[in-house]
Design a protein around this motif. Structure first.
Motif, PDB file in Angstrom:
ATOM      1  N   TYR A 144       0.829  -1.213   0.000  1.00  0.00           N
ATOM      2  CA  TYR A 144       0.000   0.000   0.000  1.00  0.00           C
ATOM      3  C   TYR A 144       0.863   1.264   0.000  1.00  0.00           C
ATOM      4  O   TYR A 144       0.614   2.194  -0.773  1.00  0.00           O
ATOM      5  CB  TYR A 144      -0.920   0.006   1.217  1.00  0.00           C
ATOM      6  N   GLY A 384      -7.000   0.743  -3.591  1.00  0.00           N
ATOM      7  CA  GLY A 384      -5.964   1.409  -2.826  1.00  0.00           C
ATOM      8  C   GLY A 384      -6.126   2.907  -2.706  1.00  0.00           C
ATOM      9  O   GLY A 384      -5.369   3.552  -1.984  1.00  0.00           O
ATOM     10  N   TYR A 534      -3.850   4.589   5.741  1.00  0.00           N
ATOM     11  CA  TYR A 534      -3.956   3.129   5.809  1.00  0.00           C
ATOM     12  C   TYR A 534      -4.490   2.685   7.174  1.00  0.00           C
ATOM     13  O   TYR A 534      -5.405   1.851   7.262  1.00  0.00           O
ATOM     14  CB  TYR A 534      -2.587   2.499   5.557  1.00  0.00           C
ATOM     15  N   TYR A 542      -8.259  -2.233   1.592  1.00  0.00           N
ATOM     16  CA  TYR A 542      -7.164  -2.724   0.740  1.00  0.00           C
ATOM     17  C   TYR A 542      -6.637  -4.051   1.276  1.00  0.00           C
ATOM     18  O   TYR A 542      -6.139  -4.132   2.394  1.00  0.00           O
ATOM     19  CB  TYR A 542      -6.042  -1.699   0.686  1.00  0.00           C
TER      20      TYR A 542
END
Length: 555
Positions: A144, A384, A534, A542
């Motif tokens: 990622y 993503g 994230y 993701y």
């Protein structure tokens, strides 16, 4: 004969989002049989091994892709623009030797990159490879972060190419009209015009773009001779070989001459940067697992040699560097224009020669935007990005990721507003171009070296009669086996590490804010944002590259 594939919902590192595969969550998925023409069998198999369905049209042949990659690198065209950087830190001798070092290093690095492209020819490139190569415990996270690094790096290159093109045009006008003084708002308007042209070029010339690349490749090669021969032959004065190959300069006041030469190395690196553009166009290239690696290697070698010829020519014909720096175009950052003018002694002749460089940069803007949009499309396809459903859409007729193009160009245009107020702030944002991309090259190649030494990557012959899993580590057709492959991979990682370290150095020991190298700050900011996003949201969505096609047996 065609090959039959089954498409169905899968668990693990992704799920299928296609309506054609699953009616509703929890219900039994459909099984779709599709016969592929024999011409597309190899490419379809290569994508299927990565769990991907073919969405983009394969328009590029080897020659068309070679033209595309040469357009992106524009190495010999970049050398005149950055050559004073190498003269400041290194001098004529230091610049010549550091360029040779960068040429060998870049060719090694991109050869190893070609091996990874042969294993997994996907538009995702580095972030997809990171997922395949990293340990299972952390591959999702590192993949990622890698995706964001590559996207931001290419976004910076898109803006940089348009910015350089606009300022080259203004400098050429200044050369022919010494009383003219360009302003930053004029540069920004030209910058926006070039971005608009790049959008139109990507949206409405997709079908002819491969054919156009034949012309661009011819212009790239023939333009090299049209620029070089008159400049060298007609130059009234030239430096001696002793002056070119033995004179060093430490204009940055670094503790040692060697350190100064390495600081100046980054100009040569910039001129040879971006060969991974071919990787991100892999899903639009015929025979991608073979063509992409060879394009990467051929482009690095061809452009590297053309760049070397241009560099040496400029070093020989630039006899008074202070005079060209003080010229009207030198004060705008393009002293090479005065060098060309002094060499040929004709304004029309110099204008034509410089216009070749500008034309190649304008073509490069279109190619940069095309490359960057495919990365955004791929990362959106794998969930993503914010609004990933939109980023992953392609036009039903042209098979072009329109929304990715709009977003990238829009961001570039917004960033361009900063240039009206402060060129320094604008350049700070663009400084991520080398650091982020070389970080992505070096990290993925370090992971490949780790897998290589462990023997985790199988030979294709070992897979006969085996039911493939998505993202299996199997060598592709382009592969350097044995100890030679390990040694080349190790050297490529070492070279990439050297570049990463020195791309954060300023040009002088004590820089002011205008001449400070802000790449470290901007790169850290991108990583911080990616990690934060994230942890707060993306880790729930993701899961690595989405597997759209179930594993199937390859005979």
């Amino acid at each position: 004969m065609g090959v039959s594939m089954e498409l169905h919902n899968v668990n693990g590192h992704g799920s299928v989002d296609s309506k054609n595969c699953v009616d509703e969550v929890g219900k039994t998925p459909h099984v779709i049989e599709s016969e592929l023409p024999s011409a597309g069998q190899r490419d379809a198999q290569a994508l299927a091994r990565l769990g991907k369905k073919p969405v983009l049209k394969r328009r590029f042949s080897f020659i068309a892709m070679l033209g595309f990659t040469c357009t992106v690198l524009v190495t010999w065209e970049v050398i005149p623009i950055i050559y004073t950087t190498g003269l400041t830190n290194g001098g004529t001798a230091g610049f010549a030797y550091s360029y040779l070092f960068a040429l060998v290093g870049s060719l090694s690095l991109f050869t190893v990159l070609g091996e990874m492209a042969s294993i997994a020819p996907t538009s995702g490139g580095q972030y997809h490879w990171t997922y395949m190569l990293a340990p299972a415990s952390c591959r999702k996270f590192f993949s990622y972060i890698m995706g964001w690094l590559v996207i931001c790096g290419w976004q910076a290159l898109v803006a940089s190419s348009a910015y350089l093109s606009a300022n080259l045009i203004l400098a050429l006008v200044t050369m022919n009209n010494p009383g003219y003084a360009p302003t930053q708002w004029q540069g920004t308007l030209l910058y926006w015009a070039l971005m608009g042209m790049a959008i139109l070029g990507n949206l409405y010339s997709s079908s002819i773009l491969p054919k156009l690349e034949f012309f661009v490749l011819a212009l790239h090669i023939l333009g090299f001779f049209a620029f070089l021969i008159p400049m060298v032959y007609m130059s009234p004065q030239k430096n001696t070989s002793t002056e070119v190959w033995t004179q060093f300069n430490n204009g940055g006041d670094w503790p040692t001459m060697a350190l100064s030469v390495f600081v100046g190395l980054i100009g040569s690196v910039f001129a040879n940067n971006g060969t991974d553009c071919a990787v991100h166009m892999a899903e639009e290239t015929k025979g991608a697992d073979v063509v992409i690696p060879w394009c990467v290697v051929a482009t690095s070698a061809l452009n590297g040699m053309l760049g070397l010829g241009t560099l040496l020519s400029l070093l020989y014909v630039t006899t008074d560097i202070d005079a060209v720096l003080e010229s009207p175009t030198g004060q705008l950052g393009f002293p090479f224009m005065q060098v060309v003018l002094d060499s040929v002694g004709s304004y029309p002749g110099a204008t034509v020669m410089i216009s070749i460089v500008i034309a190649m940069f304008i073509f490069a803007v279109i190619a940069f935007l095309a490359t960057a949009s495919r990365i955004v499309f791929a990362f959106g396809r794998d969930k993503g990005l914010p609004f990933w459903q939109t980023m992953a859409k392609v036009h039903p007729k042209t098979a072009i990721p329109n929304y990715a193009i709009y977003v990238l160009a829009g961001v570039a245009c917004l960033v361009g507003i900063i240039n009206i107020g402060s060129a320094t702030a604008f350049n700070i944002i663009l400084s991520i171009g080398i650091s982020s991309l070389y970080s992505s090259y070096t990290i993925t190649e370090a992971l490949l070296l780790w897998r290589r030494v462990r023997g985790d990557i199988r030979k294709p012959s070992e897979m006969a009669g085996y039911t493939w899993q998505a993202n299996e580590l199997v060598w592709g057709p382009f592969h350097i086996p044995g100890v030679l492959g390990i040694a080349l991979n190790a050297w490529a990682v070492c070279y990439g590490t050297i570049v990463i370290v020195f791309c954060f150095f300023p040009t002088t020991v004590s820089p002011d804010a205008e001449h400070m190298n802000w790449a470290c700050l901007i790169t850290a900011a991108v990583i911080f944002f990616a990690v934060a996003y994230y942890l707060l949201y993306a880790k729930k969505v993701y899961q690595g590259p989405v597997v759209e096609i179930a594993p199937y047996q390859i005979s």
